[in-house]
Design a protein around this motif. Structure first.
Motif, PDB file in Angstrom:
ATOM      1  N   SER A 165       0.844  -1.187   0.000  1.00 17.57           N
ATOM      2  CA  SER A 165       0.000   0.000   0.000  1.00 17.57           C
ATOM      3  C   SER A 165       0.886   1.246   0.000  1.00 17.57           C
ATOM      4  CB  SER A 165      -0.883   0.000   1.242  1.00 17.57           C
ATOM      5  OG  SER A 165      -1.561   1.212   1.356  1.00 17.57           O
ATOM      6  N   ALA A 166       0.441   2.294  -0.640  1.00 11.67           N
ATOM      7  CA  ALA A 166       1.219   3.529  -0.719  1.00 11.67           C
ATOM      8  C   ALA A 166       1.092   4.371   0.548  1.00 11.67           C
ATOM      9  CB  ALA A 166       0.761   4.344  -1.921  1.00 11.67           C
ATOM     10  N   ALA A 167       0.066   4.181   1.338  1.00  9.61           N
ATOM     11  CA  ALA A 167      -0.173   5.026   2.506  1.00  9.61           C
ATOM     12  C   ALA A 167       0.969   4.986   3.527  1.00  9.61           C
ATOM     13  CB  ALA A 167      -1.491   4.647   3.165  1.00  9.61           C
ATOM     14  N   PRO A 168       1.492   3.816   3.930  1.00  6.11           N
ATOM     15  CA  PRO A 168       2.605   3.833   4.893  1.00  6.11           C
ATOM     16  C   PRO A 168       3.854   4.522   4.346  1.00  6.11           C
ATOM     17  CG  PRO A 168       1.643   1.638   4.771  1.00  6.11           C
ATOM     18  CD  PRO A 168       1.032   2.462   3.685  1.00  6.11           C
ATOM     19  N   THR A 187       3.280   8.338   4.464  1.00  9.85           N
ATOM     20  CA  THR A 187       3.366   8.794   5.852  1.00  9.85           C
ATOM     21  C   THR A 187       4.807   8.838   6.320  1.00  9.85           C
ATOM     22  OG1 THR A 187       1.207   7.813   6.283  1.00  9.85           O
ATOM     23  CG2 THR A 187       2.571   8.326   8.188  1.00  9.85           C
ATOM     24  N   THR A 188       5.579   7.822   5.990  1.00 12.95           N
ATOM     25  CA  THR A 188       6.982   7.777   6.402  1.00 12.95           C
ATOM     26  C   THR A 188       7.790   8.904   5.778  1.00 12.95           C
ATOM     27  OG1 THR A 188       6.828   5.382   6.616  1.00 12.95           O
ATOM     28  CG2 THR A 188       9.039   6.313   6.464  1.00 12.95           C
ATOM     29  N   VAL A 189       7.593   9.147   4.501  1.00 14.44           N
ATOM     30  CA  VAL A 189       8.343  10.207   3.812  1.00 14.44           C
ATOM     31  C   VAL A 189       7.976  11.577   4.372  1.00 14.44           C
ATOM     32  CG1 VAL A 189       8.618  11.374   1.585  1.00 14.44           C
ATOM     33  CG2 VAL A 189       8.734   8.898   1.708  1.00 14.44           C
ATOM     34  N   VAL A 190       6.693  11.817   4.625  1.00 11.70           N
ATOM     35  CA  VAL A 190       6.272  13.110   5.176  1.00 11.70           C
ATOM     36  C   VAL A 190       6.823  13.298   6.585  1.00 11.70           C
ATOM     37  CG1 VAL A 190       4.254  14.418   5.968  1.00 11.70           C
ATOM     38  CG2 VAL A 190       4.227  13.319   3.727  1.00 11.70           C
ATOM     39  N   ALA A 191       6.773  12.246   7.415  1.00 11.44           N
ATOM     40  CA  ALA A 191       7.291  12.354   8.782  1.00 11.44           C
ATOM     41  C   ALA A 191       8.801  12.574   8.782  1.00 11.44           C
ATOM     42  CB  ALA A 191       6.939  11.106   9.581  1.00 11.44           C
TER      43      ALA A 191
END
Length: 136
Positions: free
Chosen positions: A85-88, A91-95
Motif C-alpha cells: 500500500s502507498a499510505a505507509p 506517511t513515512t516520507v512526510v514524517a
C-alpha cells in the motif's frame, strides 16, 4: 464431518499454506535491519560533524539498504511479493521530511538530538521485534 470440524480443518490448511509460502528469515536479519533502520532515524537529526544533507542521505541509504536486504532474501527464498500500500510509504516520507526540516531550522540542537536518538532506538526495537517473529 460437521461445520465446526470443516472450518477448523480449512483454517489449518490456510495456515500451513501461508507458512510454506513465506519461509522464515535467517536469525541475523532482524538485528541487522533493526540497527540499520534505527541508525537511519538517528542520522535524520541535527549533526554538527557533517554538513548539509550528508547525514540524512546516509540515513536514507541505510534504510533503503535494509529494505533491499529483506527483499533480496525473500526473493532468494522464492517467496511471492505482497502488494504494498502507498499510505505507509507516504506517511513515512512526510514524517521524515518534517523531522529533517525541524532539525535544520532548530537553534538548540543539543536537546533535540536526544529526540532522534530515542526515536532511533524505538524504531530499531520495533523493526527487530516485527522481523524477529518471522525469523527461525
Amino acid at each position: 464431518m460437521d461445520a465446526a470440524e470443516a472450518g477448523s480443518s480449512l483454517g489449518q490448511t490456510r495456515h500451513i499454506d501461508r507458512a510454506s509460502a513465506r519461509p522464515p528469515l535467517p536469525r541475523w536479519v532482524p538485528l541487522v535491519c533493526g540497527v540499520m533502520f534505527g541508525a537511519a532515524v538517528v542520522l535524520q537529526g541535527p549533526n554538527g560533524g557533517m554538513s548539509g544533507l550528508t547525514a540524512p542521505l546516509i540515513g536514507l541509504a541505510l534504510a533503503l539498504g535494509a529494505y533491499a536486504l529483506i527483499v533480496a532474501i525473500r526473493a532468494r527464498q522464492g517467496a511471492p511479493r505482497r502488494p504494498v500500500s502507498a499510505a505507509p510509504w507516504i506517511t513515512t516520507v512526510v514524517a521524515a521530511g518534517a523531522l529533517s526540516t525541524s532539525s535544520l531550522n532548530s537553534s538548540n540542537t543539543s536537546e533535540l538530538r536526544w529526540l532522534y536518538v530515542a526515536s532511533g532506538a524505538v524504531v530499531a526495537g520495533i523493526v527487530w521485534y516485527r522481523l524477529q517473529r518471522k525469523a527461525r
